[in-house]
Design an enzyme around this catalytic site. Structure first.
Site, mmCIF file in Angstrom:
data_model
loop_
_atom_site.group_PDB
_atom_site.id
_atom_site.type_symbol
_atom_site.label_atom_id
_atom_site.label_comp_id
_atom_site.label_asym_id
_atom_site.label_seq_id
_atom_site.Cartn_x
_atom_site.Cartn_y
_atom_site.Cartn_z
ATOM 1 N N CYS A 6 -56.501 14.184 -3.821
ATOM 2 C CA CYS A 6 -55.827 13.412 -4.878
ATOM 3 C C CYS A 6 -54.493 14.087 -5.160
ATOM 4 O O CYS A 6 -53.983 14.838 -4.300
ATOM 5 C CB CYS A 6 -56.704 13.283 -6.122
ATOM 6 S SG CYS A 6 -57.120 14.846 -6.922
ATOM 7 N N ARG A 60 -59.895 13.902 -9.789
ATOM 8 C CA ARG A 60 -60.655 13.004 -8.913
ATOM 9 C C ARG A 60 -61.239 13.675 -7.679
ATOM 10 O O ARG A 60 -62.426 13.497 -7.370
ATOM 11 C CB ARG A 60 -59.754 11.822 -8.493
ATOM 12 C CG ARG A 60 -59.375 10.921 -9.643
ATOM 13 C CD ARG A 60 -58.229 9.995 -9.280
ATOM 14 N NE ARG A 60 -56.992 10.734 -9.085
ATOM 15 C CZ ARG A 60 -55.853 10.216 -8.655
ATOM 16 N NH1 ARG A 60 -55.806 8.938 -8.344
ATOM 17 N NH2 ARG A 60 -54.773 10.955 -8.538
ATOM 18 N N ASP A 89 -56.142 7.362 -11.712
ATOM 19 C CA ASP A 89 -55.887 8.718 -12.174
ATOM 20 C C ASP A 89 -56.248 8.812 -13.666
ATOM 21 O O ASP A 89 -55.647 8.124 -14.487
ATOM 22 C CB ASP A 89 -54.390 8.995 -11.958
ATOM 23 C CG ASP A 89 -54.007 10.408 -12.303
ATOM 24 O OD1 ASP A 89 -54.843 11.122 -12.884
ATOM 25 O OD2 ASP A 89 -52.876 10.792 -11.975
#
Ligand code: 4NP
Length: 163
Positions: A9, A15, A128
């Protein structure tokens, strides 16, 4: 031969460390720990060395996961060191692909959305959660649990094919 999976990420503090742990738990539950090497990285190095964001760790804890990964930047050698590089969104995809020294390496880059089932209709990326409220972190876990199940199924088919 182990299957080597790298989750990527932006910051490697929300994440992708979560994806790494969700996937690892699923691999353990299937008794396949010996068959996999699992890691995560970020395209942005500003959080290198840090544990996952406290909000991600808290949500993870509430769902029975423990995040111990420390953020590290994605490196060009990861293209050789991993069989599958699974990114969370299109921006991660572009950044990783831009670093590929040869075209063939781009074939190793997958989007997590490729493994969505029920989330497929509403999302084409893992959002996000960094600038979101608590619920954003739980959404990420829910999405990753669904997608990692599919990803593992696909990996198991590959293992089966190779036997
Ligand atoms: P991640 O979330 O990419 O899921 O780890 C973020 C972490 C840090 C930042 C942005 C997103 N940041 O801007 O520092």
């Amino acid at each position: 031969m182990k299957q080597r999976i790298l989750f990527v990420c932006l910051g490697n503090i929300c994440r992708s460390p979560m994806a790494e742990e969700v996937f690892r738990q699923k691999v353990f539950a299937k008794g396949l720990a010996e068959q996999f090497e699992i890691d995560s990285a970020g395209t942005y190095s500003g959080h290198a060395g840090e544990l996952a964001d406290p909000r991600m760790r808290e949500a993870a804890h509430c769902r029975g996961y423990c995040l111990t990964h420390r953020s590290r930047p994605f490196r060009v050698s990861d293209f050789d060191d991993f069989d599958r590089i699974v990114v969370m969104d299109d921006s991660n995809y572009e950044r990783v692909c831009r670093l590929a020294p040869v075209r063939a390496h781009i074939n190793k880059v997958y989007r997590m959305r490729d493994y969505f089932t029920t989330y497929r209709t509403a999302y084409d990326y893992v959002p996000d959660p960094y600038y979101e409220g608590r619920e954003g972190f739980y959404l990420v876990i829910n999405m990753l649990e669904e997608a990692c199940e599919e990803l593992l199924n696909e990996c198991c088919e590959e293992i089966g094919d190779r036997k």
